[in-house]
Write an enzyme that holds these catalytic residues in place. Structure first.
Site, short mmCIF file in Angstrom:
data_model
loop_
_atom_site.label_atom_id
_atom_site.label_comp_id
_atom_site.label_asym_id
_atom_site.label_seq_id
_atom_site.Cartn_x
_atom_site.Cartn_y
_atom_site.Cartn_z
N CYS A 3 -22.06 18.51 -7.39
CA CYS A 3 -23.34 18.07 -8.10
C CYS A 3 -24.54 18.23 -7.22
CB CYS A 3 -23.07 16.81 -8.85
SG CYS A 3 -21.67 16.66 -9.94
N HIS B 15 -30.24 15.82 -11.02
CA HIS B 15 -28.97 16.04 -11.92
C HIS B 15 -28.75 15.21 -13.01
CE1 HIS B 15 -24.74 16.98 -12.08
NE2 HIS B 15 -24.36 15.64 -11.57
N ASN C 186 -22.69 17.14 -18.25
CA ASN C 186 -23.01 17.27 -16.76
C ASN C 186 -22.29 18.84 -16.33
OD1 ASN C 186 -22.57 17.41 -13.90
ND2 ASN C 186 -21.78 15.07 -13.94
N1 COA Z 1 -13.52 6.51 -24.28
C1 COA Z 1 -13.42 5.21 -24.66
N2 COA Z 1 -13.26 4.36 -23.70
C2 COA Z 1 -13.09 4.74 -22.34
C3 COA Z 1 -13.60 6.16 -22.11
C4 COA Z 1 -13.77 6.90 -23.23
N3 COA Z 1 -13.96 8.22 -22.91
N4 COA Z 1 -13.62 6.23 -20.75
C5 COA Z 1 -13.42 5.24 -20.09
N5 COA Z 1 -13.02 4.17 -21.15
C6 COA Z 1 -12.70 2.69 -20.91
C7 COA Z 1 -12.00 2.50 -19.63
O1 COA Z 1 -10.61 2.69 -19.72
C8 COA Z 1 -12.35 0.75 -19.55
O2 COA Z 1 -11.54 0.37 -20.30
P1 COA Z 1 -10.85 -1.11 -19.82
O3 COA Z 1 -11.95 -1.91 -19.76
O4 COA Z 1 -9.83 -1.55 -20.89
O5 COA Z 1 -10.21 -0.78 -18.62
C9 COA Z 1 -13.70 0.67 -20.27
O6 COA Z 1 -13.98 1.94 -20.98
C10 COA Z 1 -14.83 0.61 -19.32
O7 COA Z 1 -14.88 1.61 -18.36
P2 COA Z 1 -15.91 1.54 -17.24
O8 COA Z 1 -15.52 2.79 -16.10
O9 COA Z 1 -16.23 0.32 -16.72
O10 COA Z 1 -16.94 2.33 -18.06
P3 COA Z 1 -18.35 2.60 -17.43
O11 COA Z 1 -19.44 1.72 -18.55
O12 COA Z 1 -18.66 2.42 -16.16
O13 COA Z 1 -18.65 4.08 -18.08
C11 COA Z 1 -18.40 6.32 -17.05
C12 COA Z 1 -17.71 5.16 -17.56
C13 COA Z 1 -17.32 7.47 -16.59
C14 COA Z 1 -19.41 6.85 -17.94
C15 COA Z 1 -19.51 5.72 -15.95
O14 COA Z 1 -18.92 5.12 -15.03
C16 COA Z 1 -20.18 6.89 -15.21
O15 COA Z 1 -21.15 7.49 -15.72
N6 COA Z 1 -19.81 7.16 -13.78
C17 COA Z 1 -20.53 8.21 -13.16
C18 COA Z 1 -19.38 9.44 -13.32
C19 COA Z 1 -20.26 10.57 -12.87
O16 COA Z 1 -21.43 10.69 -13.24
N7 COA Z 1 -19.47 11.56 -12.23
C20 COA Z 1 -19.97 12.77 -11.72
C21 COA Z 1 -20.80 12.57 -10.47
S1 COA Z 1 -22.28 13.45 -10.38
#
Ligand code: COA
Length: 315
Positions: A114, A240, A270
């Site tokens: 990214c 980004h 993304n």
């Molecule tokens: N639908 C429903 N629940 C989901 C899910 C989905 N698509 N994806 C994850 N969950 C669940 C998890 O399993 C977790 O469940 P648990 O509490 O029972 O373990 C819960 O939601 C919370 O997960 P968490 O990872 O804490 O959520 P979050 O608020 O951090 O959001 C992302 C998850 C991935 C959206 C967030 O962490 C993010 O945007 N991270 C950056 C990723 C990124 O940008 N990557 C590319 C880099 S350029």
């Protein structure tokens, strides 16, 4: 001064809403969860036979149709930022060269995930600063759908396919008011990786929480300092597009209105190395950014590596 003289983009026709993605993959998720946690409503997915180089060529064609046909032979450097090409060689840049019939140019890819487009722009600036004529074609292109694990709800909802392109005309000096800072950190946890050995399909895995924390703890403070030092009065921050929550946090931290940090993640998710040039092209097409003007623009990319980079220029 060298200038960006044109931009272009390509988004595959096929659109999948959150609901359609959930129905098609069977993941345990909901439109509400995805929208609230990421701001994403839909993404574009390329067709099975479309390759990263097909997307890159379409973006370049969108750009070149605005220029005189002859300038194609004046392109001396082609840089493509991508992490999703299935073909180790030839490079996507070489395929773009062939596809566009560019007889002679230096063409190579940059694998920076990214941050790839920012890295490519830095390389272009450093390589061409003395160049008094000719053009550089830069493309960020991704077919993320090819490397997604559609059983993993944590990653499959986040990414889309697309490509953006930028054409730089050289005039003996570098880009106007160019200032950059690029940083890579060792990541013992491999927070984002495509582990080919254990996973012959080459699907991406990611620790979303880890990446979220990296953006909050490293990228945003670093960007904030960079802006304080070099771009207090920027017109637009082209960031980004990883999660809309980052855009909101940035606006708050920088104390600027959301208008200054445009977003299109709702429509295209993304697109990794594609996100910055796609958004830049959209801003140009919407006549919010004017090429060859006095607008001050900051670009920021971040992600796997872990790496990030920020660039200020007068566009
Ligand atoms: N639908 C429903 N629940 C989901 C899910 C989905 N698509 N994806 C994850 N969950 C669940 C998890 O399993 C977790 O469940 P648990 O509490 O029972 O373990 C819960 O939601 C919370 O997960 P968490 O990872 O804490 O959520 P979050 O608020 O951090 O959001 C992302 C998850 C991935 C959206 C967030 O962490 C993010 O945007 N991270 C950056 C990723 C990124 O940008 N990557 C590319 C880099 S350029």
């Amino acid at each position: 001064m060298s200038r960006i003289v044109a931009t272009g983009s390509y988004l595959p026709e096929k659109i999948l809403t959150n609901k359609e993605l959930i129905e098609r993959t069977g993941i345990d998720s909901s439109d509400e969860w995805i929208t609230q946690r990421t701001g994403i409503h839909q993404r574009h997915f390329a067709l099975g036979h479309e390759t990263v180089s097909d997307l890159a060529i379409q973006a370049a064609k969108d750009l070149l149709k605005q220029m005189d046909a002859e300038i194609v032979q004046e392109i001396q450097l082609i840089l493509v930022a991508t992490m999703s090409s299935r073909l180790p060689t030839p490079s996507v840049a070489s395929q773009v060269q062939r596809g566009l019939g560019i007889e002679q140019a230096l063409a190579f890819d940059i694998s920076g995930a990214c941050s790839g487009f920012i890295m490519a722009l830095e390389v272009a600036e450093k390589l061409t600063r003395e160049q008094s004529s000719g053009y550089t074609l830069m493309i960020g292109a991704e077919k993320m759908s090819e490397i997604l694990n559609f059983e993993d709800r944590g990653t499959s909802i986040l990414f889309g396919d697309g490509a953006g392109a930028v054409l730089i005309k050289h005039d003996g000096e570098g880009l106007k008011n160019y200032q950059s800072e690029l940083i890579s950190l060792p990541d013992p946890k491999d927070s984002i990786h495509v582990p080919a050995e254990e996973n012959p399909k080459g699907q991406m895995s990611m620790d979303g929480r880890e990446v979220f924390n990296f953006v909050l703890r490293q990228v945003i403070p670093s960007l904030s300092n960079f802006i304080q030092d070099y771009a207090k009065d920027f017109d637009y921050l082209i960031s980004h597009q990883a999660n809309y929550r980052f855009i909101e946090i940035l606006a708050k931290k920088l104390k600027v209105s959301l208008d200054k940090i445009p977003a299109n993640i709702d429509k295209m998710a993304n697109t990794s190395a594609g996100s910055i040039p796609i958004l830049l092209d959209q801003m140009v097409k919407e006549e919010r950014i004017f090429l060859n003007s006095t607008q001050e623009v900051v670009l920021v990319g971040y992600g796997a590596g872990l790496a990030w980079g920020q660039i200020r220029l007068t566009i």
